[in-house]
Scaffold this motif. Structure first.
Motif, PDB file in Angstrom:
ATOM      1  N   GLY A 148      15.910  17.895 -12.738  1.00 12.84           N
ATOM      2  CA  GLY A 148      14.684  17.238 -12.261  1.00 12.84           C
ATOM      3  C   GLY A 148      14.200  16.352 -13.478  1.00 12.84           C
ATOM      4  N   TYR A 149      14.305  16.805 -14.475  1.00 12.48           N
ATOM      5  CA  TYR A 149      13.835  16.465 -15.825  1.00 12.48           C
ATOM      6  C   TYR A 149      14.650  14.826 -16.021  1.00 12.48           C
ATOM      7  CZ  TYR A 149      12.846  15.199 -20.819  1.00 12.48           C
ATOM      8  OH  TYR A 149      12.233  14.805 -21.945  1.00 12.48           O
ATOM      9  N   VAL A 150      16.090  15.207 -15.927  1.00 16.07           N
ATOM     10  CA  VAL A 150      16.838  13.984 -16.208  1.00 16.07           C
ATOM     11  C   VAL A 150      16.221  12.963 -15.279  1.00 16.07           C
ATOM     12  CG1 VAL A 150      19.177  13.215 -15.884  1.00 16.07           C
ATOM     13  CG2 VAL A 150      18.787  15.408 -17.211  1.00 16.07           C
ATOM     14  N   ALA A 151      16.269  13.394 -13.904  1.00 15.55           N
ATOM     15  CA  ALA A 151      16.027  12.222 -12.969  1.00 15.55           C
ATOM     16  C   ALA A 151      14.590  12.032 -12.684  1.00 15.55           C
ATOM     17  CB  ALA A 151      16.680  12.904 -11.463  1.00 15.55           C
ATOM     18  N   SER A 152      13.821  12.014 -13.774  1.00 14.47           N
ATOM     19  CA  SER A 152      12.241  11.415 -13.836  1.00 14.47           C
ATOM     20  C   SER A 152      12.228  10.037 -14.802  1.00 14.47           C
ATOM     21  CB  SER A 152      11.453  12.523 -14.455  1.00 14.47           C
ATOM     22  OG  SER A 152      11.803  12.555 -15.940  1.00 14.47           O
ATOM     23  N   THR A 153      11.225   9.580 -14.538  1.00 10.23           N
ATOM     24  CA  THR A 153      11.230   8.172 -15.234  1.00 10.23           C
ATOM     25  C   THR A 153      11.209   8.508 -16.810  1.00 10.23           C
ATOM     26  OG1 THR A 153       9.618   7.557 -13.592  1.00 10.23           O
ATOM     27  CG2 THR A 153       9.518   6.386 -15.647  1.00 10.23           C
ATOM     28  N   VAL A 154      10.704   9.426 -17.413  1.00 11.53           N
ATOM     29  CA  VAL A 154      10.717   9.762 -18.720  1.00 11.53           C
ATOM     30  C   VAL A 154      12.175  10.004 -19.099  1.00 11.53           C
ATOM     31  CG1 VAL A 154      10.332  11.654 -20.360  1.00 11.53           C
ATOM     32  CG2 VAL A 154       8.583  10.406 -19.326  1.00 11.53           C
ATOM     33  N   GLY A 155      13.100  10.836 -18.289  1.00  7.13           N
ATOM     34  CA  GLY A 155      14.413  11.074 -18.500  1.00  7.13           C
ATOM     35  C   GLY A 155      15.173   9.944 -18.673  1.00  7.13           C
ATOM     36  N   GLN A 156      14.846   9.081 -17.714  1.00  7.76           N
ATOM     37  CA  GLN A 156      15.611   7.783 -17.685  1.00  7.76           C
ATOM     38  C   GLN A 156      15.466   6.917 -19.041  1.00  7.76           C
ATOM     39  OE1 GLN A 156      18.488   6.915 -15.142  1.00  7.76           O
ATOM     40  NE2 GLN A 156      17.999   8.991 -15.301  1.00  7.76           N
ATOM     41  N   ALA A 157      14.211   6.954 -19.241  1.00  8.31           N
ATOM     42  CA  ALA A 157      13.667   5.927 -20.426  1.00  8.31           C
ATOM     43  C   ALA A 157      14.471   6.772 -21.748  1.00  8.31           C
ATOM     44  CB  ALA A 157      12.336   6.365 -20.536  1.00  8.31           C
ATOM     45  N   ILE A 158      14.483   8.107 -21.762  1.00  2.41           N
ATOM     46  CA  ILE A 158      15.384   8.736 -22.834  1.00  2.41           C
ATOM     47  C   ILE A 158      16.655   8.137 -22.898  1.00  2.41           C
ATOM     48  CG2 ILE A 158      16.232  10.728 -23.817  1.00  2.41           C
ATOM     49  CD1 ILE A 158      13.309  11.974 -22.890  1.00  2.41           C
ATOM     50  N   ALA A 159      17.357   8.423 -21.878  1.00  3.72           N
ATOM     51  CA  ALA A 159      18.806   7.803 -21.826  1.00  3.72           C
ATOM     52  C   ALA A 159      18.863   6.097 -22.048  1.00  3.72           C
ATOM     53  CB  ALA A 159      19.381   8.117 -20.423  1.00  3.72           C
ATOM     54  N   ALA A 160      18.087   5.403 -21.715  1.00  3.10           N
ATOM     55  CA  ALA A 160      18.169   4.184 -21.972  1.00  3.10           C
ATOM     56  C   ALA A 160      17.892   3.945 -23.408  1.00  3.10           C
ATOM     57  CB  ALA A 160      16.958   3.197 -21.252  1.00  3.10           C
ATOM     58  N   LYS A 161      17.053   4.548 -24.102  1.00  7.09           N
ATOM     59  CA  LYS A 161      16.870   4.299 -25.527  1.00  7.09           C
ATOM     60  C   LYS A 161      17.862   4.891 -26.168  1.00  7.09           C
ATOM     61  CE  LYS A 161      13.359   5.220 -29.231  1.00  7.09           C
ATOM     62  NZ  LYS A 161      13.217   3.918 -29.795  1.00  7.09           N
ATOM     63  N   ASN A 162      18.519   6.088 -25.990  1.00  3.49           N
ATOM     64  CA  ASN A 162      19.359   6.466 -26.962  1.00  3.49           C
ATOM     65  C   ASN A 162      20.778   6.430 -26.402  1.00  3.49           C
ATOM     66  OD1 ASN A 162      17.519   8.341 -28.765  1.00  3.49           O
ATOM     67  ND2 ASN A 162      16.537   8.613 -26.956  1.00  3.49           N
ATOM     68  N   ALA A 163      21.126   6.153 -25.292  1.00  5.90           N
ATOM     69  CA  ALA A 163      22.484   6.052 -24.842  1.00  5.90           C
ATOM     70  C   ALA A 163      22.714   4.540 -24.602  1.00  5.90           C
ATOM     71  CB  ALA A 163      22.731   6.726 -23.831  1.00  5.90           C
ATOM     72  N   GLY A 164      21.733   3.895 -24.233  1.00  2.03           N
ATOM     73  CA  GLY A 164      21.801   2.235 -23.924  1.00  2.03           C
ATOM     74  C   GLY A 164      22.173   1.991 -22.559  1.00  2.03           C
ATOM     75  N   SER A 165      21.915   3.270 -21.641  1.00  2.23           N
ATOM     76  CA  SER A 165      22.256   3.000 -20.094  1.00  2.23           C
ATOM     77  C   SER A 165      20.924   2.409 -19.670  1.00  2.23           C
ATOM     78  CB  SER A 165      22.124   4.343 -19.554  1.00  2.23           C
ATOM     79  OG  SER A 165      21.339   5.236 -19.927  1.00  2.23           O
ATOM     80  N   ALA A 166      21.177   1.859 -18.195  1.00  2.00           N
ATOM     81  CA  ALA A 166      20.017   1.420 -17.534  1.00  2.00           C
ATOM     82  C   ALA A 166      19.503   2.238 -16.578  1.00  2.00           C
ATOM     83  CB  ALA A 166      20.547   0.287 -16.686  1.00  2.00           C
ATOM     84  N   PRO A 167      18.059   2.329 -16.816  1.00  2.00           N
ATOM     85  CA  PRO A 167      17.198   3.451 -16.021  1.00  2.00           C
ATOM     86  C   PRO A 167      17.692   3.240 -14.597  1.00  2.00           C
ATOM     87  CG  PRO A 167      15.625   2.308 -17.364  1.00  2.00           C
ATOM     88  CD  PRO A 167      17.369   1.451 -17.395  1.00  2.00           C
ATOM     89  N   ILE A 168      18.030   4.511 -13.717  1.00  2.00           N
ATOM     90  CA  ILE A 168      18.261   4.572 -12.345  1.00  2.00           C
ATOM     91  C   ILE A 168      16.688   4.062 -11.712  1.00  2.00           C
ATOM     92  CG2 ILE A 168      18.513   5.949 -10.301  1.00  2.00           C
ATOM     93  CD1 ILE A 168      20.971   5.700 -11.795  1.00  2.00           C
TER      94      ILE A 168
END
Length: 372
Positions: free
Chosen positions: A336-356
């Motif tokens: 649930g944390y991963v699939a939240s707006t903040v979780g997606q922002a963390i992945a975008a910043k640190n892995a370069g992925s695009a937010p779901i």
């Protein structure tokens, strides 16, 4: 073009997570004193119970590796009693296999469960089986090592012919036609592929099968179908092999390629915006069970200067019903944390992925609410 490895230190992950969670703490009501809200007031919110204790064991997709490191560091900073162990060495195929064997609380996979795997999942998950939840959005990068050539474009048809081994030298007329004005050497092409069951391979062959069935006559699969390539384990193995040999070309999730040089595909470079545009233009939910959010791309819609043609969606796969309610609570909290707006922002910043997109994150939260 060159991509820089955007993985950072745990301190950065935690800073991002806590800064964003601070934005929302004042707007949350009705939660216990042991709960911490983990997302900003705008977007999809996940409330964390900081009293949770236990260990989450998972593994699979190497594409998710940098994101998982970031998510774990930020999550445990707020839920200190929980340990998250994610084994990226398994690849998507190994992750699903271990999950089906009951060894993992969730599997990371760059492709959803196949029909037979969904049936098998009923053994560990009950009649509802497993849920494929799309938590990571990136792209398959075509990386190459060709001294003297720092910019390269490859059309879909040329990529298919290189990887089916019918184009064997870098100065082939098809490559030259894609790159007018570029001096190409007569170097022999060494094609580097995955040796293990790979969701990245699945996404790449999905693309090849859809866009050029004339040249790519093999079925889409998570295992590479052609002998005669340099086969390497894991995305990191592909990146290392391409970097080590002149004249090489391979494919990998873009977040794993470090400083490797990536070609543009149909004149489009990977970017977060281009991956999001691909999801918006071409992804459709094709559920296998109630609450499942498996996605399928219509590649005919992934055209134009702003859409990356080879997107990659990666999933966290969980049971609809856990045998251990305590593990269900832990896993639901983390996913649930991963699939939240903040979780997606963390992945975008640190892995370069695009937010779901938030619309999909909302659906994931709804699905997670049904997990027992």
């Amino acid at each position: 073009m060159k991509f820089k490895n955007v993985a950072a230190t745990g301190a950065v992950f935690v800073t991002v997570a806590l800064a964003l969670s601070a934005c929302s703490s004042s707007s949350t009501s009705g939660s216990s004193t042991s709960a911490a809200t983990s997302t900003a007031s705008a977007g999809v919110v996940s409330t964390l119970d900081s009293s949770l204790k236990g260990t989450i064991t998972a593994g699979g997709s190497s594409a998710q590796a940098n994101a998982e490191t970031a998510w774990t560091a930020a999550y445990v900073a707020q839920v200190a009693g929980v340990t998250v162990n994610y084994d990226k060495s398994q690849g998507s195929g190994g992750g699903v296999t271990n999950w089906l064997a009951g060894s993992y609380d969730f599997a990371g996979s760059d492709s959803p469960l196949k029909a037979d795997q969904q049936t098998s999942s009923q053994t560990i998950c009950g009649t509802g089986g497993g849920l494929n939840l799309p938590v990571y959005l990136d792209g398959v990068a075509i990386i190459y090592n060709l001294p003297g050539v720092t910019s390269l474009n490859l059309s879909s048809a040329t990529i298919a012919k290189i990887f089916n081994l019918s184009i064997t030298t870098w100065n082939d007329p098809a490559i030259a036609a894609d790159n007018p004005g570029v001096t190409l050497p007569s170097t022999t092409i060494t094609t580097v592929t995955r040796s293990d069951g790979s969701g990245t391979t699945q996404n790449f062959t999905n693309f090849l099968s859809a866009v050029d069935p004339t040249d790519w006559t093999y079925p889409a699969s998570n295992t590479w179908p052609i002998a005669g390539t340099s086969a390497q384990k894991g995305g990191s193995g592909v990146v290392q092999a391409v970097g080590a040999g002149a004249g090489t070309i391979g494919y990998a999730d873009h977040s794993a390629i470090g400083t490797a040089t990536a070609a543009t595909v149909n004149k489009v470079a990977f970017s977060q915006d281009a991956a999001t545009a691909a999801f918006t233009a071409g992804a459709t939910t094709v559920p296998t069970t109630t609450g499942d959010l498996s996605q399928k791309f219509d590649y005919s819609k992934l055209t134009g200067a702003t859409i990356y043609p080879i997107p990659l969606i990666s999933y966290q796969i969980v049971c609809t019903t856990f045998k251990d309610p305590a593990q269900a609570a832990l896993t639901k909290s983390y996913v649930g944390y991963v699939a939240s707006t903040v979780g997606q922002a963390i992945a975008a910043k640190n892995a370069g992925s695009a937010p779901i997109p938030d619309s999909m994150l909302t659906q994931i939260q709804t699905s997670l609410a049904t997990v027992k």
